[in-house]
Design a protein around this motif. Structure first.
Motif, PDB file in Angstrom:
ATOM      1  N   ILE A 163     -51.189  17.655  47.701  1.00 41.11           N
ATOM      2  CA  ILE A 163     -52.429  18.353  47.347  1.00 41.11           C
ATOM      3  C   ILE A 163     -52.821  18.016  45.908  1.00 41.11           C
ATOM      4  O   ILE A 163     -53.991  17.732  45.612  1.00 41.11           O
ATOM      5  N   VAL A 164     -51.847  18.015  45.000  1.00 41.09           N
ATOM      6  CA  VAL A 164     -52.108  17.679  43.600  1.00 41.09           C
ATOM      7  C   VAL A 164     -52.590  16.235  43.485  1.00 41.09           C
ATOM      8  O   VAL A 164     -53.557  15.936  42.756  1.00 41.09           O
ATOM      9  N   ILE A 165     -51.959  15.338  44.228  1.00 40.20           N
ATOM     10  CA  ILE A 165     -52.367  13.932  44.208  1.00 40.20           C
ATOM     11  C   ILE A 165     -53.783  13.784  44.760  1.00 40.20           C
ATOM     12  O   ILE A 165     -54.610  13.067  44.200  1.00 40.20           O
ATOM     13  N   ALA A 166     -54.089  14.473  45.835  1.00 43.12           N
ATOM     14  CA  ALA A 166     -55.427  14.399  46.439  1.00 43.12           C
ATOM     15  C   ALA A 166     -56.486  14.945  45.483  1.00 43.12           C
ATOM     16  O   ALA A 166     -57.552  14.336  45.313  1.00 43.12           O
ATOM     17  N   VAL A 167     -56.221  16.086  44.851  1.00 47.41           N
ATOM     18  CA  VAL A 167     -57.170  16.665  43.898  1.00 47.41           C
ATOM     19  C   VAL A 167     -57.362  15.724  42.709  1.00 47.41           C
ATOM     20  O   VAL A 167     -58.489  15.496  42.247  1.00 47.41           O
ATOM     21  N   ALA A 168     -56.277  15.155  42.207  1.00 48.99           N
ATOM     22  CA  ALA A 168     -56.357  14.221  41.083  1.00 48.99           C
ATOM     23  C   ALA A 168     -57.167  12.978  41.467  1.00 48.99           C
ATOM     24  O   ALA A 168     -57.986  12.489  40.668  1.00 48.99           O
ATOM     25  N   ALA A 169     -56.969  12.475  42.678  1.00 46.01           N
ATOM     26  CA  ALA A 169     -57.710  11.291  43.134  1.00 46.01           C
ATOM     27  C   ALA A 169     -59.201  11.595  43.248  1.00 46.01           C
ATOM     28  O   ALA A 169     -60.042  10.791  42.814  1.00 46.01           O
ATOM     29  N   VAL A 170     -59.525  12.755  43.833  1.00 44.39           N
ATOM     30  CA  VAL A 170     -60.931  13.148  43.962  1.00 44.39           C
ATOM     31  C   VAL A 170     -61.553  13.286  42.568  1.00 44.39           C
ATOM     32  O   VAL A 170     -62.666  12.811  42.318  1.00 44.39           O
ATOM     33  N   LEU A 171     -60.858  13.937  41.667  1.00 45.05           N
ATOM     34  CA  LEU A 171     -61.345  14.120  40.304  1.00 45.05           C
ATOM     35  C   LEU A 171     -61.547  12.764  39.602  1.00 45.05           C
ATOM     36  O   LEU A 171     -62.563  12.543  38.940  1.00 45.05           O
ATOM     37  N   LEU A 172     -60.595  11.869  39.776  1.00 45.95           N
ATOM     38  CA  LEU A 172     -60.683  10.546  39.170  1.00 45.95           C
ATOM     39  C   LEU A 172     -61.904   9.788  39.693  1.00 45.95           C
ATOM     40  O   LEU A 172     -62.661   9.203  38.911  1.00 45.95           O
ATOM     41  N   ASN A 189     -43.375  19.080  49.139  1.00 41.95           N
ATOM     42  CA  ASN A 189     -44.087  17.850  49.481  1.00 41.95           C
ATOM     43  C   ASN A 189     -45.581  18.103  49.665  1.00 41.95           C
ATOM     44  O   ASN A 189     -46.401  17.289  49.260  1.00 41.95           O
ATOM     45  N   LYS A 190     -45.940  19.211  50.308  1.00 37.25           N
ATOM     46  CA  LYS A 190     -47.357  19.547  50.506  1.00 37.25           C
ATOM     47  C   LYS A 190     -48.053  19.763  49.163  1.00 37.25           C
ATOM     48  O   LYS A 190     -49.168  19.304  48.952  1.00 37.25           O
ATOM     49  N   THR A 191     -47.391  20.442  48.270  1.00 40.61           N
ATOM     50  CA  THR A 191     -47.958  20.711  46.958  1.00 40.61           C
ATOM     51  C   THR A 191     -48.193  19.415  46.200  1.00 40.61           C
ATOM     52  O   THR A 191     -49.240  19.236  45.560  1.00 40.61           O
TER      53      THR A 191
END
Length: 195
Positions: free
Chosen positions: A9-18, A4-6
């Motif tokens: 983290i992937v969703i957060a990085v993708a959102a920041v990148l977007l 779940n943490k991973t």
């Protein structure tokens, strides 16, 4: 639990990148539109000059009818300058040179016309001619100011799209550098004045 943490983290990085890509892209669009707006102001001033020329030529015709060659040269240069336009979304070095060459020919023809007018004191004293000449001089100044402003806006845009990491996105989205106005050939030499 670790899974779940991973995912988060992937969703957060993708959102920041977007959001970063969106911000950079929107800034490129804004600056590109700024270049187009600055270019349209340059064109407005050139159009003002083109609109003044027929009145100036007609005023001179009444006084200097035997200066037909000079008057026809101005009319022909104006026609050429009218036909040479640039699509603001395609401000390339080549298209800018063609545009500048046509405008340079018109400037040269107007200079020859002004020299011819010096021979006619009655024309120089004509109120209509004096007003047209003052408007033309003012327009030349406005053209210079708008060209400078265009170069400043184009420089800001060109710098932004070439900076890292923006250069990656500008290439992906097709943003290309805009050409600048440059001095005409021989402008670096002082004109020779003789009395």
């Amino acid at each position: 639990m670790f899974k779940n943490k991973t995912i988060w983290i992937v969703i957060a990085v993708a959102a920041v990148l977007l959001f970063w890509v969106k911000g950079v892209y929107n800034n490129m669009v804004t600056q590109d539109e700024g270049v187009k707006t600055a270019w349209s102001q340059v064109e407005n001033q050139y159009q003002r000059r083109l609109d003044l020329i027929p009145n100036l030529v007609n005023t001179v015709k009444g006084y200097a009818s035997h200066e037909k060659e000079t008057l026809e040269g101005v009319i022909q240069a104006r026609a050429q300058a009218t036909q040479t336009t640039i699509d603001p979304s395609n401000l390339t070095e080549e298209s800018m040179k063609r545009f500048q060459a046509a405008q340079g020919e018109l400037s040269n023809a107007l200079s020859r016309l002004m020299v011819v007018m010096e021979r006619y004191p009655d024309l120089k004293a004509n109120q209509n001619f004096m007003e047209l000449q003052a408007q033309l001089e003012g327009t030349e100044n406005r053209i210079s100011v708008e060209r400078k402003r265009f170069n400043e806006v184009a420089q800001g845009y060109n710098t932004y799209i070439r900076q890292f990491p923006n250069v990656i996105l500008s290439g992906m989205f097709g943003f290309q550098q805009k050409a600048y106005f440059s001095a005409e050939a021989g402008a670096e030499k002082a004109p020779k004045v003789e009395f």
